[in-house]
Scaffold this motif. Sequence first.
Motif, short mmCIF file in Angstrom:
data_model
loop_
_atom_site.label_atom_id
_atom_site.label_comp_id
_atom_site.label_asym_id
_atom_site.label_seq_id
_atom_site.Cartn_x
_atom_site.Cartn_y
_atom_site.Cartn_z
N VAL A 1 0.85 -1.18 0.00
CA VAL A 1 0.00 0.00 0.00
C VAL A 1 0.89 1.24 0.00
N VAL A 2 0.33 2.35 -0.48
CA VAL A 2 1.00 3.65 -0.44
C VAL A 2 0.03 4.65 0.16
N LEU A 3 0.45 5.33 1.22
CA LEU A 3 -0.37 6.31 1.93
C LEU A 3 0.13 7.72 1.65
N THR A 4 -0.79 8.66 1.43
CA THR A 4 -0.42 10.06 1.25
C THR A 4 -0.06 10.69 2.59
N ALA A 5 1.16 10.46 3.03
CA ALA A 5 1.60 11.03 4.30
C ALA A 5 1.55 12.55 4.28
N ASP B 1 -1.02 20.06 -0.24
CA ASP B 1 -1.46 21.09 0.71
C ASP B 1 -0.53 21.21 1.91
N GLY B 2 0.39 20.25 2.09
CA GLY B 2 1.35 20.32 3.18
C GLY B 2 0.88 19.74 4.50
N PHE B 3 -0.39 19.30 4.57
CA PHE B 3 -0.90 18.72 5.82
C PHE B 3 -0.31 17.34 6.03
N CYS B 4 0.32 17.14 7.18
CA CYS B 4 1.04 15.90 7.48
C CYS B 4 0.18 14.96 8.32
N TYR C 1 3.84 8.41 0.49
CA TYR C 1 3.81 9.51 -0.48
C TYR C 1 4.15 10.79 0.28
N LEU C 2 5.22 11.46 -0.13
CA LEU C 2 5.62 12.71 0.49
C LEU C 2 5.76 13.74 -0.63
N SER C 3 4.73 14.57 -0.80
CA SER C 3 4.71 15.51 -1.92
C SER C 3 5.90 16.47 -1.85
N TRP D 1 7.05 7.71 -2.66
CA TRP D 1 6.31 8.22 -3.82
C TRP D 1 6.49 9.72 -3.91
N PHE D 2 7.22 10.16 -4.93
CA PHE D 2 7.49 11.58 -5.15
C PHE D 2 6.68 12.07 -6.35
#
Length: 435
Positions: A81-85, A89-92, A133-135, A172-173
């Motif tokens: 799985v991949v989670l949008t950490a 928007d920058g919300f962690c 995932y770390l935008s 995930w970048f």
Amino acid sequence: MPAPTSPSPDPAPAPLVPLVPTPAQLAWQEDGLGVFFHVGVNTFAGLEWSDGTLDPAIFDPTDLDADDWVGTAASLGARYVVLTAKHHDGFCLWPTATTDYSVASSPWKDGGGDVVREVADACARHGLKLGLYLSPWDRHAPEYADPAAYDALYLAQLRELCTGYGELHELWFDGAGSAGREYDWEAIGALAAELQPGAMIFNMGPATIRWVGNEDGLASDPVEYVTTSADLNNYDADTIETAAPRYLPPECDVSLRRGWFWQEGEEPKSLPHLLAIHDRSIGLGANLLLNIPPDRRGRIDPADAARVAELAAALEARFGRPVAAETLEQQAGTVRAHLPAGTRFDHVEIRERLVEGQRVRAHRVRGADGALLAEGGTVGVRRIHRLDRAVDADELTIVLEGEGAVLEAVLVHDATGAPVPDLTGAGRASTEEPR
């Protein structure tokens, strides 16, 4: 005077040797299916992208259950799985020390929660691998206007994620919003290599896997594993170019719904559409990352859970009883696969040996009577052909084009009566930036 001599011909170019996967890349490719979880302040605001000004107090799931998320992924047969950490928007989703724009400033669990921890622990319980995932693009952080300051902040966030949650399978970048921006990829790559050497790096910087180039989950034949370029995002023509070819197998990301974050009123894609996505991603030798977005309760929406259950049942009906060739005779690009007597099938699956690199450029599959059953370009980690009709055969002949091409396995499947993939009328992901 000596007789004139003709100029020496240029030496023949050395034959190109295909680049080979690392063991970690090959293991990732063999996993095949992953599940994406997009969740954050956007879930509660009804937005796909937000600009970093939403109040963190809106993040307040009433019944967050990561076991529900990861268990749903496991039921589909996902291996990771991949989670949008952190989204754009920058919300962690973890209590980072780098900013107060995180779950620590939300009312969920009185500011004491950690979504990344809950998902990591659920993955451990269900036996799935964890990706994060770390935008790179951050619309909240004031440091973003100062590249050096933001690089330091981003490295600190990455260090927290790489040290606090066990072994990571994928980092995930996302390239959205980053056209024209240079990040300190040398430092980012060094940190990832130091702390998570086995993690796949998605698309940017020291990438080891790449984006397929659309958000529809669809690869196209040929699926090339060695390339010098990758698409950056879904909203412009920017690409990432490398000086030399690299082994970069693709991942196809697509959402179960129209949007990436759960939105009220949206419905999951149809079962035939999802089956066609499977066949155009995993079936062509790419990985599939299917987004199943948690809702505002922090659970999987009942309609989504029902569709996932239908998809799992359909995949089981199509591929749950494989029959493997008992022997493979391979010589000079021709493979004879001997099946058990009386085998009936309507799908053929072939798998290339990739330890020496991707070598198959084209292939043809013929039945025992010589009739052409299927043909295509690349094979890769797996290639699945759905036949026009079921056949009975105890032998297949597969002709391979490509120097040194070798098959690792041949399997057949009888999917008689199973749901049929169909992209007819299926919508496509928007290529306009969300607002």
